[in-house]
Scaffold this active site. Structure first.
Site, PDB file in Angstrom:
ATOM      1  N   GLU A   1       0.817  -1.210   0.000  1.00 44.80           N
ATOM      2  CA  GLU A   1       0.000   0.000   0.000  1.00 44.80           C
ATOM      3  C   GLU A   1       0.856   1.269   0.000  1.00 44.80           C
ATOM      4  O   GLU A   1       0.450   2.295  -0.525  1.00 44.80           O
ATOM      5  CB  GLU A   1      -0.919   0.010   1.237  1.00 44.80           C
ATOM      6  CG  GLU A   1      -2.381  -0.054   0.854  1.00 44.80           C
ATOM      7  CD  GLU A   1      -3.334  -0.125   2.029  1.00 44.80           C
ATOM      8  OE1 GLU A   1      -4.398  -0.710   1.841  1.00 44.80           O
ATOM      9  OE2 GLU A   1      -3.033   0.391   3.117  1.00 44.80           O
TER      10      GLU A   1
ATOM     11  N   HIS B   1       8.852 -26.128   0.105  1.00 43.01           N
ATOM     12  CA  HIS B   1       8.107 -27.206  -0.541  1.00 43.01           C
ATOM     13  C   HIS B   1       6.954 -26.662  -1.358  1.00 43.01           C
ATOM     14  O   HIS B   1       5.994 -27.376  -1.643  1.00 43.01           O
ATOM     15  CB  HIS B   1       7.608 -28.180   0.527  1.00 43.01           C
ATOM     16  CG  HIS B   1       8.729 -28.706   1.362  1.00 43.01           C
ATOM     17  ND1 HIS B   1       9.460 -29.817   1.008  1.00 43.01           N
ATOM     18  CD2 HIS B   1       9.299 -28.218   2.491  1.00 43.01           C
ATOM     19  CE1 HIS B   1      10.415 -30.012   1.905  1.00 43.01           C
ATOM     20  NE2 HIS B   1      10.341 -29.042   2.819  1.00 43.01           N
TER      21      HIS B   1
ATOM     22  N   LYS C   1     -13.785   1.197  -2.863  1.00 42.08           N
ATOM     23  CA  LYS C   1     -14.622   1.493  -1.685  1.00 42.08           C
ATOM     24  C   LYS C   1     -15.814   2.343  -2.105  1.00 42.08           C
ATOM     25  O   LYS C   1     -16.949   2.084  -1.716  1.00 42.08           O
ATOM     26  CB  LYS C   1     -13.810   2.334  -0.682  1.00 42.08           C
ATOM     27  CG  LYS C   1     -12.973   1.584   0.303  1.00 42.08           C
ATOM     28  CD  LYS C   1     -12.557   2.579   1.387  1.00 42.08           C
ATOM     29  CE  LYS C   1     -11.400   2.105   2.213  1.00 42.08           C
ATOM     30  NZ  LYS C   1     -10.866   3.116   3.105  1.00 42.08           N
TER      31      LYS C   1
HETATM   32  O1  PA5 Z   1      -3.075   1.833   5.895  1.00 37.72           O
HETATM   33  C1  PA5 Z   1      -4.227   2.198   5.808  1.00 37.72           C
HETATM   34  O2  PA5 Z   1      -4.555   3.373   6.036  1.00 37.72           O
HETATM   35  C2  PA5 Z   1      -5.353   1.237   5.503  1.00 37.72           C
HETATM   36  O3  PA5 Z   1      -4.915   0.008   5.079  1.00 37.72           O
HETATM   37  C3  PA5 Z   1      -6.249   1.078   6.715  1.00 37.72           C
HETATM   38  O4  PA5 Z   1      -5.508   0.568   7.785  1.00 37.72           O
HETATM   39  C4  PA5 Z   1      -7.452   0.178   6.472  1.00 37.72           C
HETATM   40  O5  PA5 Z   1      -8.101   0.550   5.286  1.00 37.72           O
HETATM   41  C5  PA5 Z   1      -8.433   0.300   7.633  1.00 37.72           C
HETATM   42  O6  PA5 Z   1      -8.776   1.635   7.807  1.00 37.72           O
HETATM   43  P1  PA5 Z   1      -9.467   2.180   9.106  1.00 37.72           P
HETATM   44  O7  PA5 Z   1      -8.549   1.995  10.242  1.00 37.72           O
HETATM   45  O8  PA5 Z   1      -9.729   3.617   8.802  1.00 37.72           O
HETATM   46  O9  PA5 Z   1     -10.744   1.409   9.287  1.00 37.72           O
END
Ligand code: PA5
Length: 454
Positions: A281, A310, A422
């Site tokens: 990410e 394996h 989303k």
């Molecule tokens: O790194 C990030 O910001 C995302 O991966 C969030 O952790 C994930 O989408 C969850 O978001 P939130 O904590 O707002 O529910």
């Protein structure tokens, strides 16, 4: 003091064809240094908050855990991505294997734990079946407060508590932004206790905040020690961090599209899942900071030694030259299980060997085999896995990934690519304000029957 070291022999030209030359390494070490300076400036200005988490006052977390001691048999963490993966890495790394199956006294009277991340009714149903609402604490974690999976699982748990007429104030806490978001509003509406994720700490950089630490402390993990390990990294880990950053950067810019992390320990499987999110990410970006299309990044892959010898190793050794591998080795292990191979001739070679020696021997053998095939790798060696060294590893990797983003002129702290999906989901579900997204989804989701086989 726990020790962490880095062995990058098999990434270097001295050991593998096409390895890194000393000049190249120096050049990228300079870049890494510049990245560190920029990162430190961002930290000083308060734009980036994860390094400062080591200075947090955690007494509120510890008091909460102390006050609730013995009150709960189960803790349910409701959260996803950065809001759950860090906690899973901690529990997988530090709690006994099969912790939830242990009797209460063998668990030190700490509660069992469950993670409600996916909106998978099978998983959610069974978690609730395992728990008694009167003896359960649910922690709903969402920095934004709007993540649909967390909202949905929270609604299920909220209803479950209400159906059993438990007092929510004793059974529900939240971890979210200090002022913003739906979850913060709900905290006010329900008058429940909430802990905060600092606004300058992004989801995947939040493991060392209440997000990872509160649930960890509830199941008996020494969170103070985790922070000490992370702080130790900040004060002493510079050489390892800069060298790792430089090496990753060289292989990234050379176009190695796959970055494998392969701990030789099942205890670090969830750590590699946490790493996958952090790397994927943070670094997978279409645009750089000047708006140029760069399609930057490489695909993180978590593997576990010896299991993936394996499964994946054949590909790593003989497949395309598109991977860079980082091994994690634990020098000392918690248990010594000796082998008695004396009673069967073909197992004689195992006689007197213990499982730890076998595990690490297989790691050295794999490294050598990959080296022979000119496959680049490096190895992070942790002398012993405990709270301190986990804290160190979390901070090390967060620094490395953030710096890689900075020196490549991309933003390692946002995730614009996740938003579109989303928004489409909100549109399909008729969320207010998402009509346009629904229409856009309908136009993009058009399919031709010609390409469907029934
Ligand atoms: O790194 C990030 O910001 C995302 O991966 C969030 O952790 C994930 O989408 C969850 O978001 P939130 O904590 O707002 O529910």
């Amino acid at each position: 003091m726990r020790k962490v070291s880095l062995d990058y022999n098999f990434a270097m030209r001295e050991h593998i064809t096409d390895g890194i030359t000393s000049e190249e390494l120096n050049e990228h070490l300079n870049l890494a240094n510049e990245g560190l300076i920029k990162l430190s400036q961002m930290v000083e200005k308060g734009e980036v908050g994860f390094p400062k988490l080591v200075e947090s006052d955690i007494s509120d977390l510890l008091n909460f855990v102390k006050e609730g001691a013995g009150r709960y048999d189960d803790v349910i963490v409701i959260g996803i991505g950065g809001s759950s993966l860090g906690f899973e890495a901690i529990t997988n790394g530090l709690l006994p294997y099969g912790y939830n199956c242990l009797s209460k006294d063998k668990r030190g009277f700490f509660p069992r734990f469950w993670v409600m991340d996916n909106v998978d009714s099978f998983k959610v149903y069974w978690i609730l079946k395992h728990c008694d609402p009167d003896r359960t604490l649910a922690i709903v974690i969402s920095k934004s407060g709007s993540t649909v999976e967390t909202a949905a699982n929270f609604l299920i748990v909220y209803k479950w508590f209400n159906e059993h007429a438990v007092d929510l104030k004793d059974h529900l806490v939240a971890i979210t932004d200090p002022v913003k978001g739906d979850l913060r509003k709900i905290v006010g509406m329900l008058n429940i206790l909430a802990f905060t994720v600092p606004p300058n700490v992004g989801g995947r950089y939040s493991v060392l905040s209440a997000v990872g630490l509160l649930p960890a402390a509830l199941v008996g993990v020494d969170i103070k020690r985790i922070l000490e390990g992370a702080a130790y990294f900040i004060h002493n880990g510079k050489n390892i961090y800069l060298t790792m950053t430089a090496i990753y950067n060289i292989y990234l810019t050379r176009g190695k599209n796959i970055n494998v992390i392969m701990p030789y320990s099942s205890r670090l499987k969830s750590f590699s899942e946490w790493f996958n999110q952090l790397w994927g990410e943070s670094l997978g970006k279409r645009y750089d900071l000047s708006g140029r299309e760069v399609y930057f990044g490489s695909t993180p892959v978590g593997a576990v030694g010896t299991i993936d010898q394996h499964s994946q190793l054949q590909l790593y050794k003989e497949g395309p030259f598109d991977k860079f591998i980082t091994f994690l080795e634990l020098s000392k292990h918690d248990f010594n299980l000796d082998l008695d191979g004396s009673w069967y001739e073909n197992y004689n070679y195992l006689d007197g060997v213990d499982l730890n020696r076998l595990l690490n021997t297989e790691l050295y053998a794999t490294e050598a085999a990959l080296k022979k095939a000119s496959r680049a790798s490096m190895k992070v060696v942790v002398d012993y896995l405990d709270e301190f060294s986990m804290g160190y590893l979390f901070m090390l990797y967060q620094y490395v990934v953030a710096t890689l983003g900075i020196i490549n002129n991309i933003n390692p702290f946002d995730q614009p690519g996740v938003e579109e999906g989303k928004d489409y989901a909100y549109g399909i579900l008729n969320r207010k304000g998402y009509d346009e997204k629904r229409k856009e989804f309908e136009s993009f989701n058009r399919r031709d029957r010609d390409f469907i086989i029934e």
